[in-house]
Design a protein around this motif. Sequence first.
Motif, PDB file in Angstrom:
ATOM      1  N   GLY A 123       5.613  -6.109  15.690  1.00  0.00           N
ATOM      2  CA  GLY A 123       6.604  -5.706  14.701  1.00  0.00           C
ATOM      3  C   GLY A 123       6.582  -4.211  14.451  1.00  0.00           C
ATOM      4  N   ASP A 124       7.710  -3.700  13.979  1.00  0.00           N
ATOM      5  CA  ASP A 124       7.810  -2.279  13.651  1.00  0.00           C
ATOM      6  C   ASP A 124       6.895  -1.950  12.467  1.00  0.00           C
ATOM      7  N   THR A 125       6.380  -0.732  12.456  1.00  0.00           N
ATOM      8  CA  THR A 125       5.529  -0.270  11.365  1.00  0.00           C
ATOM      9  C   THR A 125       6.378   0.186  10.187  1.00  0.00           C
ATOM     10  N   ILE A 126       5.992  -0.227   8.984  1.00  0.00           N
ATOM     11  CA  ILE A 126       6.676   0.227   7.771  1.00  0.00           C
ATOM     12  C   ILE A 126       5.649   0.850   6.838  1.00  0.00           C
ATOM     13  N   THR A 127       6.051   1.862   6.108  1.00  0.00           N
ATOM     14  CA  THR A 127       5.175   2.548   5.164  1.00  0.00           C
ATOM     15  C   THR A 127       5.454   2.043   3.758  1.00  0.00           C
ATOM     16  N   GLY A 128       4.406   1.602   3.066  1.00  0.00           N
ATOM     17  CA  GLY A 128       4.569   0.998   1.762  1.00  0.00           C
ATOM     18  C   GLY A 128       4.838   1.990   0.637  1.00  0.00           C
ATOM     19  N   PRO A 129       5.338   1.475  -0.485  1.00  0.00           N
ATOM     20  CA  PRO A 129       5.687   0.068  -0.657  1.00  0.00           C
ATOM     21  C   PRO A 129       7.025  -0.254  -0.004  1.00  0.00           C
ATOM     22  N   ALA A 130       7.050  -1.320   0.775  1.00  0.00           N
ATOM     23  CA  ALA A 130       8.277  -1.713   1.474  1.00  0.00           C
ATOM     24  C   ALA A 130       8.116  -3.141   1.971  1.00  0.00           C
ATOM     25  N   THR A 131       9.257  -3.770   2.253  1.00  0.00           N
ATOM     26  CA  THR A 131       9.254  -5.122   2.813  1.00  0.00           C
ATOM     27  C   THR A 131      10.128  -5.162   4.053  1.00  0.00           C
ATOM     28  N   THR A 132       9.844  -6.103   4.906  1.00  0.00           N
ATOM     29  CA  THR A 132      10.676  -6.316   6.092  1.00  0.00           C
ATOM     30  C   THR A 132      10.530  -7.768   6.518  1.00  0.00           C
ATOM     31  N   ASP A 154       0.835  -1.203   0.000  1.00  0.00           N
ATOM     32  CA  ASP A 154       0.000   0.000   0.000  1.00  0.00           C
ATOM     33  C   ASP A 154       0.870   1.254   0.000  1.00  0.00           C
ATOM     34  N   ASN A 155       0.862   1.942  -1.101  1.00  0.00           N
ATOM     35  CA  ASN A 155       1.702   3.123  -1.262  1.00  0.00           C
ATOM     36  C   ASN A 155       1.300   4.226  -0.273  1.00  0.00           C
ATOM     37  N   GLY A 156       2.263   4.639   0.551  1.00  0.00           N
ATOM     38  CA  GLY A 156       2.035   5.711   1.507  1.00  0.00           C
ATOM     39  C   GLY A 156       1.252   5.327   2.736  1.00  0.00           C
ATOM     40  N   VAL A 157       0.958   4.049   2.915  1.00  0.00           N
ATOM     41  CA  VAL A 157       0.146   3.587   4.048  1.00  0.00           C
ATOM     42  C   VAL A 157       1.014   2.774   5.008  1.00  0.00           C
ATOM     43  N   PRO A 158       0.986   3.084   6.300  1.00  0.00           N
ATOM     44  CA  PRO A 158       1.762   2.303   7.269  1.00  0.00           C
ATOM     45  C   PRO A 158       1.022   1.036   7.678  1.00  0.00           C
ATOM     46  N   HIS A 159       1.777  -0.060   7.815  1.00  0.00           N
ATOM     47  CA  HIS A 159       1.247  -1.336   8.309  1.00  0.00           C
ATOM     48  C   HIS A 159       2.299  -1.993   9.208  1.00  0.00           C
ATOM     49  N   ASN A 160       1.848  -2.934  10.016  1.00  0.00           N
ATOM     50  CA  ASN A 160       2.773  -3.801  10.745  1.00  0.00           C
ATOM     51  C   ASN A 160       2.097  -5.135  10.992  1.00  0.00           C
ATOM     52  N   PHE A 161       2.791  -6.032  11.656  1.00  0.00           N
ATOM     53  CA  PHE A 161       2.282  -7.354  12.025  1.00  0.00           C
ATOM     54  C   PHE A 161       2.519  -7.542  13.513  1.00  0.00           C
ATOM     55  N   ALA A 162       1.453  -7.889  14.245  1.00  0.00           N
ATOM     56  CA  ALA A 162       1.565  -8.074  15.691  1.00  0.00           C
ATOM     57  C   ALA A 162       0.704  -9.264  16.100  1.00  0.00           C
TER      58      ALA A 162
END
Length: 345
Positions: free
Chosen positions: A305-314, A283-291
């Motif tokens: 997990g830490d929040t990352i702003t898309g598009p990105a991978t971790t 999601d471009n420009g949208v922050p997500h994480n996994f918890a």
Amino acid sequence: MKPSPILIVSLVVAGMLLLAAGCVSPGGNQTATPTGATPAATPTVNETPARTPGAVPGTGTPQVTIISPLPYSAVTTTDVTIEVIARNFTPGSGSASGNVGNIIYYMDLEPLTAAGLQANMTLPGEEGIFAVSTNTSHTFTNVKPGLHNFSVELVHPDNTPFDPAAADIAEMIAVGPDATPPPTLAPSVVLTYGTVTATPATPSPTSTTPAGTVTSSATETTTTGTPAATETTAATVTTAATTAEAGGKTATVDLTAENIKFDMSTITVPAGAQVTVNFNNKDNGVPHNFAVYTDSSASQNIFKGDTITGPATTIYTLTAPTTPGTYFFRCDVHPQQMTGSFVVQ
């Protein structure tokens, strides 16, 4: 000289009148309370206090409750007034003591409750509006007839959420001149902001999921004021690829976030395994994480997990609980829309 009988009678009558006057108050026919006596108690009527909007200052955990409109109710105008009670909170700037800040009112938006994020913004792909206020009521005007969700959140003066977050929602409000209260949803249906999503049943802790990917149907109905449109989506149940190593079992999960959704609803891993989550936020420009949490109340954290702003991978790594059962995972930025079952076997 003897007193006249008439004089004696007159004196007696006058004395009686004086005694009577001492027992009559100036206001009328009221008997005076004898000295030392306890006045009769005034009867009382038990009344339920009116629930009126307002804020109660305090230093405890901030809380907010929507008192009007009630969930699954109808508003027969196109102007909807949201009224709240805020506790341990003072609306305004930082000049007062205790918990101080703003009140954000949302229509068809999910409150942003992740710590450190600005709660006064609309994420890409979301359709709704919000208003930042210091009042304990707010009116949305010219609301399109149909079904809507209204929510509210208490925030700091800089519009970042409290920790823990203080938010509430009034679900499924029918709006319009011909509006009638909608029926209450079945327990298997989870309401998200602007959308009603039916979720598949949660797997039993003792159930066994075959290796591979299994899909089950779910129903999603848009409820933003237009005629109901029903579409079928896939709810994915995934068993993580596992391997046995000298130090114990490991599991690998490929998890994607796209369009404010996870691509799987259930993740299954072995008890006590070292779990690697390859997380892809598309999601471009949208922050997500996994918890991961012990249950859907999200009150006890297992992994965050830490929040990352898309598009990105971790890559997230965690240790699965050693006790088999069904746990809960979510995106902390979208705690109502992006959730799933974390099954330990």
